[in-house]
Design a protein around this motif. Structure first.
Motif, short mmCIF file in Angstrom:
data_model
loop_
_atom_site.label_atom_id
_atom_site.label_comp_id
_atom_site.label_asym_id
_atom_site.label_seq_id
_atom_site.Cartn_x
_atom_site.Cartn_y
_atom_site.Cartn_z
N ALA A 21 20.10 30.48 60.61
CA ALA A 21 20.57 29.55 59.57
C ALA A 21 20.92 28.20 60.19
CB ALA A 21 21.77 30.14 58.83
N ALA A 22 21.65 28.23 61.31
CA ALA A 22 22.04 26.98 61.98
C ALA A 22 20.82 26.26 62.53
CB ALA A 22 23.04 27.28 63.10
N ARG A 23 19.86 27.03 63.03
CA ARG A 23 18.63 26.44 63.58
C ARG A 23 17.82 25.76 62.47
NH1 ARG A 23 15.13 28.80 68.56
NH2 ARG A 23 13.71 27.03 68.72
N ALA A 24 17.93 26.30 61.25
CA ALA A 24 17.21 25.71 60.10
C ALA A 24 17.96 24.51 59.53
CB ALA A 24 17.02 26.77 59.02
N GLY A 25 19.09 24.13 60.16
CA GLY A 25 19.81 22.91 59.75
C GLY A 25 21.02 23.14 58.86
N TYR A 26 21.37 24.39 58.61
CA TYR A 26 22.52 24.69 57.75
C TYR A 26 23.82 24.71 58.55
CZ TYR A 26 19.22 25.97 54.13
OH TYR A 26 18.23 25.93 53.19
N ARG A 47 23.30 32.50 74.55
CA ARG A 47 22.31 33.10 75.47
C ARG A 47 20.89 33.00 74.92
NH1 ARG A 47 25.76 37.19 76.35
NH2 ARG A 47 24.67 38.55 74.89
N ASN A 48 20.74 33.35 73.63
CA ASN A 48 19.42 33.30 72.99
C ASN A 48 18.84 31.89 73.02
OD1 ASN A 48 19.58 36.00 72.34
ND2 ASN A 48 20.20 35.67 70.22
N LEU A 49 19.69 30.91 72.68
CA LEU A 49 19.23 29.52 72.63
C LEU A 49 18.94 28.98 74.03
CD1 LEU A 49 21.60 28.12 69.85
CD2 LEU A 49 19.19 28.73 69.59
N ILE A 66 22.68 22.91 67.31
CA ILE A 66 22.68 24.20 66.58
C ILE A 66 24.04 24.88 66.73
CG2 ILE A 66 21.66 26.52 66.50
CD1 ILE A 66 18.98 25.14 67.44
N ILE A 67 24.53 24.96 67.97
CA ILE A 67 25.85 25.58 68.23
C ILE A 67 26.94 24.83 67.46
CG2 ILE A 67 27.61 26.05 70.02
CD1 ILE A 67 25.35 27.93 70.47
N GLY A 68 26.80 23.50 67.40
CA GLY A 68 27.78 22.66 66.71
C GLY A 68 27.84 22.90 65.21
N ARG A 69 26.77 23.48 64.66
CA ARG A 69 26.75 23.74 63.21
C ARG A 69 27.37 25.10 62.86
NH1 ARG A 69 21.86 20.62 63.43
NH2 ARG A 69 20.49 22.40 63.79
N ILE A 70 27.80 25.85 63.87
CA ILE A 70 28.39 27.18 63.61
C ILE A 70 29.90 27.13 63.79
CG2 ILE A 70 28.40 29.63 64.24
CD1 ILE A 70 25.53 29.20 65.35
N GLU A 71 30.58 27.45 62.71
CA GLU A 71 32.05 27.47 62.73
C GLU A 71 32.46 28.95 62.64
OE1 GLU A 71 35.07 26.46 59.06
OE2 GLU A 71 33.30 25.21 59.26
N THR A 72 33.49 29.35 63.37
CA THR A 72 33.93 30.75 63.30
C THR A 72 35.34 30.85 62.72
OG1 THR A 72 34.83 30.70 65.54
CG2 THR A 72 32.54 31.40 65.33
N THR A 73 35.60 31.97 62.09
CA THR A 73 36.91 32.14 61.44
C THR A 73 37.23 33.63 61.26
OG1 THR A 73 38.22 31.58 59.48
CG2 THR A 73 35.90 32.06 59.10
#
Length: 281
Positions: A21-26, A47-49, A66-73
Motif C-alpha cells: 500500500a505504501a509502495r503504491a503511494g498510500y 529488510r524487504n525494501l 515508502i517507509i515514511g508513509r507508514i505510521e504505526t499505532t
C-alpha cells in the motif's frame, strides 16, 4: 480513491499489505496490540525494501519515502480517519469478529472494511457490523509483496460498489483481483489445503519420504515448491485452522485434518517461523 489505508495486524500478512500500500503511494496506518509487534513488522518491511534497493528495483530515496508513509499505532482511534481498512489478524473467528465490531464503531460509516481471512465467512464478519454491504474479503497471498493474486470475496450482503472499489484498490497495489463467493476456504484454500493434507497423510503412512513427496509434486506437476515445504512456509497452525474451518463448515470427511498435522502443531513445530516443521530451518 482512498488515500489513507488502515491495516490491522503487523504480522506476516499485515506488514506485507502495509508495504504494498505504501509502495503504491498510500499513507498507511498499521495498528497492532503491542509496540514490539509493530517494530518487528517495520523491520521486515525495511529488510524487504533494502533487498529491492540492492537489486536496483528501487532507489534509496524511494525506499525512505515508502517507509515514511507508514505510521504505526497501538490505538484504535488512529484509524478514525482511514478511507479503507484491511484486517490481517490471526485466523480466529472470535478475534476477527471483535476487530470488526471495533472497526465499525471507530471508522466513518462509508468506509469499506476488508478482511484478509483465508477461510472465515465474510457474511459472518459483516453481520456483526452496521454496514454489511461494505464488508468484503481481500485475501492476499504470502509473501504479499511478491504474489500477484488477491482473492476478492463477496459476502451475502456485499454491494457491487464495494466490490468495484476493492478491485480497483487491489489493482492500484499492483495486484490481480479475482472474485469468488463466500464459501469455506474460498477457491484457493478449498483446492490447496486438501492437497497439503493428503501429502501429510502420505508422509504419515510411510508412502514416501518428505523429499520424495515434495520432489514428485515439483517435478511432476510443475509446482514451484512441494506441498510439505509450502505448509512449512504458510505455518502448520494456519493450515490446521483452515482445514478445521473446511471440515466444520462443509461436514465432509475429505477435509478431516491429518493426525500428524495436529501432532506437529501440538509440539509447536509450526514450520519456518519456529525453525521446525516437516523440515528443519
Amino acid at each position: 480513491m482512498s488515500k489513507r489505508i488502515g491495516v490491522v495486524g503487523a504480522g506476516t500478512m499485515g506488514n506485507g499489505i502495509a508495504q504494498v500500500a505504501a509502495r503504491a503511494g498510500y499513507h498507511v496506518v498499521m495498528r497492532d496490540v503491542k509496540e514490539e509487534y509493530l517494530q518487528r513488522g517495520l523491520a521486515t518491511i525495511e529488510r524487504n525494501l533494502a533487498r529491492d534497493v540492492e537489486k536496483g528495483r528501487l532507489s534509496a530515496d524511494e525506499k525512505s519515502a515508502i517507509i515514511g508513509r507508514i505510521e504505526t499505532t497501538t490505538e484504535w482511534e488512529a484509524l478514525a480517519d482511514a478511507d479503507f481498512v484491511i484486517e490481517a489478524v490471526s485466523e480466529d473467528v472470535a478475534i476477527k469478529t471483535e476487530v470488526f465490531r471495533v472497526l465499525d464503531r471507530t471508522t466513518r460509516p462509508e468506509v469499506i472494511l476488508a478482511s484478509n481471512t483465508s477461510s472465515i465467512s465474510i457474511t459472518k464478519l459483516g453481520a456483526v457490523t452496521r454496514r454489511p454491504d461494505k464488508v468484503i474479503g481481500m485475501h492476499f497471498m504470502n509473501p504479499v509483496p511478491v504474489m500477484k493474486l488477491v482473492e476478492i470475496v463477496r459476502g451475502l450482503a456485499t454491494s457491487d460498489e464495494t466490490c468495484a472499489q476493492t478491485r480497483a484498490l487491489a489493482e492500484e497495489f499492483g495486484k490481480t483481483p479475482l472474485e469468488c463467493g463466500d464459501s469455506p476456504g474460498f477457491v484457493s484454500n478449498r483446492v490447496l489445503m486438501p492437497m497439503i493434507n493428503e501429502a501429510i497423510f502420505a508422509l504419515q503412512e510411510g508412502v514416501a519420504t518428505r523429499e520424495a513427496i515434495d520432489g514428485i509434486m515439483k517435478l511432476g506437476m510443475n509446482h514451484p515448491m512441494g506441498p510439505l515445504t509450502l505448509a512449512d512456509l504458510i505455518g502448520l497452525d494456519v493450515c490446521l485452522a483452515i482445514l478445521n474451518v473446511l471440515y466444520q463448515e462443509m461436514g465432509d470427511p475429505k477435509y478431516r485434518p491429518c493426525p500428524l498435522l495436529k501432532r506437529y502443531v501440538d509440539a509447536g513445530w509450526l514450520g519456518r517461523k519456529t525453525g521446525r516443521g516437516f523440515y528443519e530451518y
